[in-house]
Design an enzyme around this catalytic site. Structure first.
Site, PDB file in Angstrom:
ATOM      1  N   HIS A  54       0.844  -1.193   0.000  1.00  0.00           N
ATOM      2  CA  HIS A  54       0.000   0.000   0.000  1.00  0.00           C
ATOM      3  C   HIS A  54       0.884   1.249   0.000  1.00  0.00           C
ATOM      4  CE1 HIS A  54       0.513  -0.716   4.447  1.00  0.00           C
ATOM      5  NE2 HIS A  54       0.909   0.523   4.343  1.00  0.00           N
TER       6      HIS A  54
HETATM    7  P1  TYD Z   1      -1.677  -2.816   7.617  1.00  0.00           P
HETATM    8  O1  TYD Z   1      -1.022  -1.501   7.821  1.00  0.00           O
HETATM    9  O2  TYD Z   1      -2.529  -2.987   6.393  1.00  0.00           O
HETATM   10  O3  TYD Z   1      -0.602  -3.989   7.648  1.00  0.00           O
HETATM   11  P2  TYD Z   1       0.659  -4.295   6.705  1.00  0.00           P
HETATM   12  O4  TYD Z   1       0.863  -3.129   5.802  1.00  0.00           O
HETATM   13  O5  TYD Z   1       1.799  -4.517   7.636  1.00  0.00           O
HETATM   14  O6  TYD Z   1       0.379  -5.532   5.945  1.00  0.00           O
HETATM   15  O7  TYD Z   1      -2.533  -3.149   8.906  1.00  0.00           O
HETATM   16  C1  TYD Z   1      -3.111  -4.427   9.098  1.00  0.00           C
HETATM   17  C2  TYD Z   1      -4.285  -4.282  10.053  1.00  0.00           C
HETATM   18  O8  TYD Z   1      -3.840  -3.811  11.313  1.00  0.00           O
HETATM   19  C3  TYD Z   1      -5.339  -3.324   9.552  1.00  0.00           C
HETATM   20  O9  TYD Z   1      -6.589  -3.963   9.638  1.00  0.00           O
HETATM   21  C4  TYD Z   1      -5.338  -2.181  10.524  1.00  0.00           C
HETATM   22  C5  TYD Z   1      -4.567  -2.684  11.732  1.00  0.00           C
HETATM   23  N1  TYD Z   1      -3.655  -1.628  12.257  1.00  0.00           N
HETATM   24  C6  TYD Z   1      -4.051  -0.915  13.365  1.00  0.00           C
HETATM   25  O10 TYD Z   1      -5.121  -1.111  13.933  1.00  0.00           O
HETATM   26  N2  TYD Z   1      -3.201   0.054  13.845  1.00  0.00           N
HETATM   27  C7  TYD Z   1      -2.001   0.320  13.262  1.00  0.00           C
HETATM   28  O11 TYD Z   1      -1.252   1.214  13.725  1.00  0.00           O
HETATM   29  C8  TYD Z   1      -1.617  -0.439  12.101  1.00  0.00           C
HETATM   30  C9  TYD Z   1      -0.311  -0.168  11.400  1.00  0.00           C
HETATM   31  C10 TYD Z   1      -2.480  -1.403  11.633  1.00  0.00           C
END
Ligand code: TYD
Length: 139
Positions: A54
Site C-alpha cells: 500500500h
Molecule cells: P496494515 O497496515 O494494512 O498492515 P501491513 O501493511 O503490515 O500488511 O494493517 C493491518 C491491520 O492492522 C489493519 O486492519 C489495521 C490494523 N492496524 C491498526 O489497527 N493500527 C495500526 O497502527 C496499524 C499499522 C495497523
C-alpha cells in the site's frame, strides 16, 4: 505527493556499546526526521508472507529491523528501490506517496515502525492503480 524513492534514505542510529550489550535510542526529530506519534511492530510473520502492499497519502515512517532481516520494496510510480534491513541501528525513512512492500522476512524478524501520525484508514491507498493515479495527479 511529489516524493521519490530517492528521498527515502537510510539513516545510521547511534549505538552505545559495552560488554553487556548495545543500546540504540531513537529520539523525536533528531534521528527520526518527524514528530513520532505512533510506534508499532510486526512480528511472527510466517515464512514466505509479504506485508505492506500500500501507499500513504501523508504518513511518514521510519522502519528498523530490530531483530532479523527483511526487504523493503519502494516504488514512487516511476522508480523502484529495494532496501535490505538487517541491523537494529539502521533505519529507513519512508516518505509519503511511496508504495511499499515488506518481504523476505527471516524467521523471528521484528519490524519496528515509527510513524508521523496515529492510525487512519483514510490515509491508506491500497489499490495500486489508484496509487499510480494519485502519483500522476501530484507530480
Ligand atoms: P496494515 O497496515 O494494512 O498492515 P501491513 O501493511 O503490515 O500488511 O494493517 C493491518 C491491520 O492492522 C489493519 O486492519 C489495521 C490494523 N492496524 C491498526 O489497527 N493500527 C495500526 O497502527 C496499524 C499499522 C495497523
Amino acid at each position: 505527493m511529489k516524493s521519490s524513492v530517492y528521498q527515502c534514505s537510510i539513516m545510521e542510529l547511534p549505538k552505545v556499546h559495552n560488554r553487556a550489550g548495545n543500546i540504540t535510542a531513537i529520539e523525536n526529530q533528531l534521528h527520526a526526521p518527524f514528530d513520532i506519534k505512533r510506534v508499532y511492530y510486526l512480528y511472527d510473520v510466517p515464512g514466505g508472507e509479504d506485508r505492506g502492499g500500500h501507499g500513504h497519502r501523508t504518513l511518514q515512517q521510519f522502519i528498523v529491523a530490530v531483530s532479523g532481516a527483511f526487504d523493503v520494496k519502494l516504488d514512487d510510480g516511476i522508480n523502484k528501490k529495494i532496501v535490505h534491513l538487517d541491523r537494529p541501528y539502521i533505519g529507513l525513512h519512508v516518505m509519503p506517496g511511496i508504495w511499499r512492500e515488506l518481504l523476505n522476512f527471516s524467521s523471528g524478524a521484528i519490524c519496528l515502525v515509527l510513524a508521523s501520525d496515529t492510525y487512519s484508514d483514510q490515509d491508506y491507498i491500497r489499490d495500486k492503480d489508484e496509487f499510480l493515479r494519485f502519483k500522476s495527479e501530484n507530480r
